[in-house]
Scaffold this motif. Structure first.
Motif, PDB file in Angstrom:
ATOM      1  N   ASP A  28      -7.006 -56.047 -44.796  1.00  0.00           N
ATOM      2  CA  ASP A  28      -6.485 -55.069 -43.837  1.00  0.00           C
ATOM      3  C   ASP A  28      -5.083 -54.574 -44.214  1.00  0.00           C
ATOM      4  OD1 ASP A  28      -8.769 -55.425 -42.255  1.00  0.00           O
ATOM      5  OD2 ASP A  28      -7.841 -57.108 -41.174  1.00  0.00           O
ATOM      6  N   VAL A  29      -4.393 -55.310 -45.073  1.00  0.00           N
ATOM      7  CA  VAL A  29      -2.999 -54.984 -45.415  1.00  0.00           C
ATOM      8  C   VAL A  29      -2.946 -53.687 -46.216  1.00  0.00           C
ATOM      9  CG1 VAL A  29      -0.964 -55.748 -46.712  1.00  0.00           C
ATOM     10  CG2 VAL A  29      -2.267 -57.388 -45.329  1.00  0.00           C
ATOM     11  N   ASP A  30      -2.031 -52.792 -45.840  1.00  0.00           N
ATOM     12  CA  ASP A  30      -1.880 -51.510 -46.539  1.00  0.00           C
ATOM     13  C   ASP A  30      -0.769 -51.515 -47.573  1.00  0.00           C
ATOM     14  OD1 ASP A  30      -3.866 -49.806 -45.029  1.00  0.00           O
ATOM     15  OD2 ASP A  30      -2.624 -50.492 -43.356  1.00  0.00           O
ATOM     16  N   VAL A  31       0.317 -52.282 -47.311  1.00  0.00           N
ATOM     17  CA  VAL A  31       1.451 -52.355 -48.228  1.00  0.00           C
ATOM     18  C   VAL A  31       1.952 -53.797 -48.227  1.00  0.00           C
ATOM     19  CG1 VAL A  31       3.805 -51.579 -48.740  1.00  0.00           C
ATOM     20  CG2 VAL A  31       2.142 -49.958 -47.784  1.00  0.00           C
ATOM     21  N   VAL A  32       2.296 -54.305 -49.418  1.00  0.00           N
ATOM     22  CA  VAL A  32       2.904 -55.630 -49.526  1.00  0.00           C
ATOM     23  C   VAL A  32       4.375 -55.442 -49.912  1.00  0.00           C
ATOM     24  CG1 VAL A  32       2.817 -57.908 -50.582  1.00  0.00           C
ATOM     25  CG2 VAL A  32       0.702 -56.589 -50.290  1.00  0.00           C
ATOM     26  N   ALA A  33       5.279 -55.864 -49.034  1.00  0.00           N
ATOM     27  CA  ALA A  33       6.720 -55.730 -49.273  1.00  0.00           C
ATOM     28  C   ALA A  33       7.312 -57.094 -49.611  1.00  0.00           C
ATOM     29  CB  ALA A  33       7.413 -55.150 -48.044  1.00  0.00           C
ATOM     30  N   TYR A  34       8.380 -57.080 -50.395  1.00  0.00           N
ATOM     31  CA  TYR A  34       9.018 -58.332 -50.795  1.00  0.00           C
ATOM     32  C   TYR A  34      10.508 -58.106 -50.985  1.00  0.00           C
ATOM     33  CZ  TYR A  34       8.903 -56.193 -55.446  1.00  0.00           C
ATOM     34  OH  TYR A  34       9.069 -55.338 -56.507  1.00  0.00           O
ATOM     35  N   THR A  35      11.282 -59.174 -50.923  1.00  0.00           N
ATOM     36  CA  THR A  35      12.717 -59.089 -51.167  1.00  0.00           C
ATOM     37  C   THR A  35      12.966 -58.974 -52.660  1.00  0.00           C
ATOM     38  OG1 THR A  35      13.159 -60.451 -49.213  1.00  0.00           O
ATOM     39  CG2 THR A  35      14.950 -60.199 -50.800  1.00  0.00           C
ATOM     40  N   ARG A  36      13.573 -57.858 -53.065  1.00  0.00           N
ATOM     41  CA  ARG A  36      13.881 -57.620 -54.480  1.00  0.00           C
ATOM     42  C   ARG A  36      15.274 -58.153 -54.841  1.00  0.00           C
ATOM     43  NH1 ARG A  36      14.276 -51.576 -57.137  1.00  0.00           N
ATOM     44  NH2 ARG A  36      14.263 -52.187 -59.349  1.00  0.00           N
ATOM     45  N   GLY A  37      16.155 -58.268 -53.865  1.00  0.00           N
ATOM     46  CA  GLY A  37      17.508 -58.761 -54.080  1.00  0.00           C
ATOM     47  C   GLY A  37      18.346 -58.402 -52.872  1.00  0.00           C
ATOM     48  N   ALA A  43      -1.836 -56.158 -56.614  1.00  0.00           N
ATOM     49  CA  ALA A  43      -2.758 -55.847 -57.709  1.00  0.00           C
ATOM     50  C   ALA A  43      -4.179 -56.304 -57.378  1.00  0.00           C
ATOM     51  CB  ALA A  43      -2.272 -56.502 -58.999  1.00  0.00           C
ATOM     52  N   ALA A  44      -4.306 -57.499 -56.796  1.00  0.00           N
ATOM     53  CA  ALA A  44      -5.631 -58.028 -56.460  1.00  0.00           C
ATOM     54  C   ALA A  44      -6.316 -57.200 -55.381  1.00  0.00           C
ATOM     55  CB  ALA A  44      -5.498 -59.486 -56.006  1.00  0.00           C
ATOM     56  N   LEU A  45      -5.528 -56.695 -54.449  1.00  0.00           N
ATOM     57  CA  LEU A  45      -6.074 -55.916 -53.332  1.00  0.00           C
ATOM     58  C   LEU A  45      -6.176 -54.429 -53.649  1.00  0.00           C
ATOM     59  CD1 LEU A  45      -3.961 -57.589 -50.472  1.00  0.00           C
ATOM     60  CD2 LEU A  45      -6.407 -57.964 -50.919  1.00  0.00           C
ATOM     61  N   GLY A  46      -5.502 -54.011 -54.720  1.00  0.00           N
ATOM     62  CA  GLY A  46      -5.442 -52.582 -55.016  1.00  0.00           C
ATOM     63  C   GLY A  46      -4.576 -51.837 -54.025  1.00  0.00           C
ATOM     64  N   LYS A  47      -3.557 -52.519 -53.492  1.00  0.00           N
ATOM     65  CA  LYS A  47      -2.663 -51.923 -52.498  1.00  0.00           C
ATOM     66  C   LYS A  47      -1.246 -51.799 -53.079  1.00  0.00           C
ATOM     67  CE  LYS A  47      -5.899 -51.840 -49.414  1.00  0.00           C
ATOM     68  NZ  LYS A  47      -5.955 -52.709 -48.231  1.00  0.00           N
ATOM     69  N   PRO A  48      -0.489 -50.808 -52.627  1.00  0.00           N
ATOM     70  CA  PRO A  48       0.865 -50.614 -53.172  1.00  0.00           C
ATOM     71  C   PRO A  48       1.837 -51.690 -52.706  1.00  0.00           C
ATOM     72  CG  PRO A  48       0.453 -49.053 -51.408  1.00  0.00           C
ATOM     73  CD  PRO A  48      -0.847 -49.765 -51.660  1.00  0.00           C
ATOM     74  N   VAL A  49       2.924 -51.829 -53.458  1.00  0.00           N
ATOM     75  CA  VAL A  49       3.959 -52.816 -53.152  1.00  0.00           C
ATOM     76  C   VAL A  49       5.303 -52.112 -53.031  1.00  0.00           C
ATOM     77  CG1 VAL A  49       2.732 -54.690 -54.295  1.00  0.00           C
ATOM     78  CG2 VAL A  49       4.371 -53.314 -55.589  1.00  0.00           C
ATOM     79  N   LEU A  50       6.250 -52.794 -52.387  1.00  0.00           N
ATOM     80  CA  LEU A  50       7.568 -52.197 -52.160  1.00  0.00           C
ATOM     81  C   LEU A  50       8.633 -53.285 -52.183  1.00  0.00           C
ATOM     82  CD1 LEU A  50       9.037 -49.540 -51.401  1.00  0.00           C
ATOM     83  CD2 LEU A  50       8.694 -50.121 -49.013  1.00  0.00           C
ATOM     84  N   GLY A  51       9.623 -53.149 -53.060  1.00  0.00           N
ATOM     85  CA  GLY A  51      10.752 -54.076 -53.099  1.00  0.00           C
ATOM     86  C   GLY A  51      11.811 -53.667 -52.103  1.00  0.00           C
ATOM     87  N   VAL A  52      12.319 -54.623 -51.342  1.00  0.00           N
ATOM     88  CA  VAL A  52      13.241 -54.357 -50.228  1.00  0.00           C
ATOM     89  C   VAL A  52      14.579 -55.039 -50.474  1.00  0.00           C
ATOM     90  CG1 VAL A  52      13.624 -54.776 -47.751  1.00  0.00           C
ATOM     91  CG2 VAL A  52      11.364 -54.056 -48.566  1.00  0.00           C
ATOM     92  N   HIS A  53      15.653 -54.399 -50.043  1.00  0.00           N
ATOM     93  CA  HIS A  53      16.995 -54.971 -50.119  1.00  0.00           C
ATOM     94  C   HIS A  53      17.161 -55.987 -48.985  1.00  0.00           C
ATOM     95  CE1 HIS A  53      21.322 -55.353 -50.393  1.00  0.00           C
ATOM     96  NE2 HIS A  53      21.359 -54.524 -51.422  1.00  0.00           N
ATOM     97  N   HIS A  54      17.524 -57.205 -49.362  1.00  0.00           N
ATOM     98  CA  HIS A  54      17.660 -58.286 -48.373  1.00  0.00           C
ATOM     99  C   HIS A  54      18.631 -57.921 -47.252  1.00  0.00           C
ATOM    100  CE1 HIS A  54      17.971 -62.467 -46.976  1.00  0.00           C
ATOM    101  NE2 HIS A  54      19.281 -62.301 -46.950  1.00  0.00           N
ATOM    102  N   LEU A  55      19.784 -57.338 -47.598  1.00  0.00           N
ATOM    103  CA  LEU A  55      20.777 -57.018 -46.578  1.00  0.00           C
ATOM    104  C   LEU A  55      20.336 -55.852 -45.698  1.00  0.00           C
ATOM    105  CD1 LEU A  55      24.143 -57.470 -48.501  1.00  0.00           C
ATOM    106  CD2 LEU A  55      23.021 -59.050 -46.922  1.00  0.00           C
ATOM    107  N   GLN A  64      12.288 -42.402 -47.126  1.00  0.00           N
ATOM    108  CA  GLN A  64      13.346 -42.838 -48.020  1.00  0.00           C
ATOM    109  C   GLN A  64      12.799 -43.483 -49.289  1.00  0.00           C
ATOM    110  OE1 GLN A  64      16.903 -42.945 -48.006  1.00  0.00           O
ATOM    111  NE2 GLN A  64      16.666 -41.286 -46.548  1.00  0.00           N
ATOM    112  N   GLN A  65      11.596 -43.980 -49.215  1.00  0.00           N
ATOM    113  CA  GLN A  65      11.043 -44.707 -50.353  1.00  0.00           C
ATOM    114  C   GLN A  65       9.528 -44.612 -50.323  1.00  0.00           C
ATOM    115  OE1 GLN A  65      12.874 -48.495 -50.734  1.00  0.00           O
ATOM    116  NE2 GLN A  65      11.976 -48.977 -52.718  1.00  0.00           N
ATOM    117  N   GLN A  66       8.908 -44.747 -51.489  1.00  0.00           N
ATOM    118  CA  GLN A  66       7.459 -44.749 -51.603  1.00  0.00           C
ATOM    119  C   GLN A  66       7.021 -46.073 -52.202  1.00  0.00           C
ATOM    120  OE1 GLN A  66       5.576 -41.191 -52.430  1.00  0.00           O
ATOM    121  NE2 GLN A  66       6.892 -40.394 -50.879  1.00  0.00           N
ATOM    122  N   ALA A  67       5.950 -46.624 -51.681  1.00  0.00           N
ATOM    123  CA  ALA A  67       5.391 -47.824 -52.286  1.00  0.00           C
ATOM    124  C   ALA A  67       4.741 -47.447 -53.614  1.00  0.00           C
ATOM    125  CB  ALA A  67       4.379 -48.468 -51.344  1.00  0.00           C
TER     126      ALA A  67
END
Length: 350
Positions: free
Chosen positions: A79-88, A107-119, A325-328
């Motif tokens: 069901d997940v559309d985007v996987v986001a993670y802390t990039r720094g 990659a396994a789900l074929g869904k886009p990812v997005l790196g996020v700023h921790h602060l 502001q950003q695209q996955a």
């Protein structure tokens, strides 16, 4: 059409996972579920965070936490559309765990990812509170090794007003606590002990309070605490609560007065406080009182969202996507940014 964003936080010593729903036309995404594991017990024996141990523990925790969050929200990975993670920013090894897992899931789900700023996650976390702010506002970011004042005009629109030139407020709490023999994590322990002491018992410095700018410095305060502790000698144990209270009062005094100065200089009437030190009771009391006198609105994250967490990462990703502001991306090769100034955060780079 709404979308589901899975957020993974692994920048230091907390593993956080969360799921939010982002709906077009809705200003703030909805938090569906989140789970957090703290490594405090593991690091206590060493008096601080051991990066290699932190990384290994993130590996153990992140997938079970993901399963817990999805089950609580009534969804599956499909069901997940985007996987986001802390990039720094953060510890390189710890960041690599979250980034690697997120990009592998994408990659396994074929869904886009997005790196996020921790602060940015901390900065936007009050939008998940019962009293969310509105743009523009002044933000006081007090998270770990970061103490900054920012002007925030919108998602991705950040202007640095002032920052610490040496120790941050969180470091001042932790290092002073260590000098007093309070163990790890020191900040919360010092705050608890301070409730039993007199905040005016010792005259401690307020560094850069009258500097004419909005920068911070807390290294001198730590040195003053050490000097005072040595002067007390055998009497330290009896006066420890007073010294803790005086230390906390000095830190809070600087944070409050610099924040009020930033509001006055920008002409803004709204303050957002975010990061772990934002949970400090005395800081909240003094900011609330000062802002009420000047008819300024002040906003905080919910207490359980002041520490590092996956909810703030999923939220920041959702708000960046909503605002354009950003695209996955479906390019799953990733990098991390252990050092990454918030005011250098770009707009549309994936």
């Amino acid at each position: 059409m709404s979308s589901l964003i899975l957020g993974i936080e692994s920048s230091c010593d907390e593993t956080g996972v969360a799921l939010v729903r982002s709906t077009p036309g809705t200003a703030v995404p909805t938090l569906l579920a989140h789970a957090l594991h703290s490594q405090i017990d593991m690091h206590q024996a060493y008096g601080g965070v051991v990066p290699e141990l932190a990384s290994r523990d993130h590996i153990r925790r992140v997938l079970p936490l993901t399963s817990t969050v999805l089950a609580e929200a009534g969804h599956t990975l499909a069901d997940v559309d985007v996987v986001a993670y802390t990039r720094g920013p953060g510890l390189a090894g710890a960041l690599l765990v979250g980034a690697g897992v997120a990009c592998a899931l994408g990659a396994a789900l074929g869904k886009p990812v997005l790196g996020v700023h921790h602060l940015e996650g901390h900065l936007l976390s009050p939008f998940l509170s019962a009293d969310p702010p509105e743009f523009p506002f002044v933000a006081l970011l007090v998270s770990g090794g970061h103490t900054q004042l920012m002007r925030v005009d919108g998602v991705g629109q950040y202007e640095l007003l002032g920052e610490t030139i040496d120790d941050a407020a969180g470091e001042a709490f932790d290092k002073s606590a260590k000098l007093l023999g309070l163990g790890y994590p020191g900040g919360p322990a010092l705050s608890r002990l301070a409730e039993q002491g007199q905040p005016d018992a010792f005259k401690l410095p307020r560094p850069l309070l009258h500097s004419g700018n909005l920068d911070f410095s807390f290294a001198g305060l730590k040195t003053a605490v050490l000097t005072q502790a040595k002067k007390l000698g055998g009497d330290l144990e009896a006066r420890k609560a007073d010294l803790a209270a005086s230390t906390q009062a000095a830190i809070v005094d600087v944070l409050v007065k610099k924040s009020l100065t930033a509001l006055k200089e920008t002409g803004l009437r709204r303050l957002v406080v975010a990061g772990g030190v934002g949970a400090n009771r005395l800081l909240r009391e003094q900011l609330n009182a000062a802002c009420q006198r000047q008819q300024i609105r002040v906003h905080y994250p919910e207490l359980h969202l002041c520490t590092d967490n996956g909810a703030m990462i999923a939220l920041a990703a959702a708000m960046r996507l909503q605002s354009g502001q950003q695209q996955a991306t479906t390019t799953y090769a990733f990098d991390i940014k252990p050092r990454w100034p918030l005011d250098a955060l770009g707009g549309t780079t994936p």
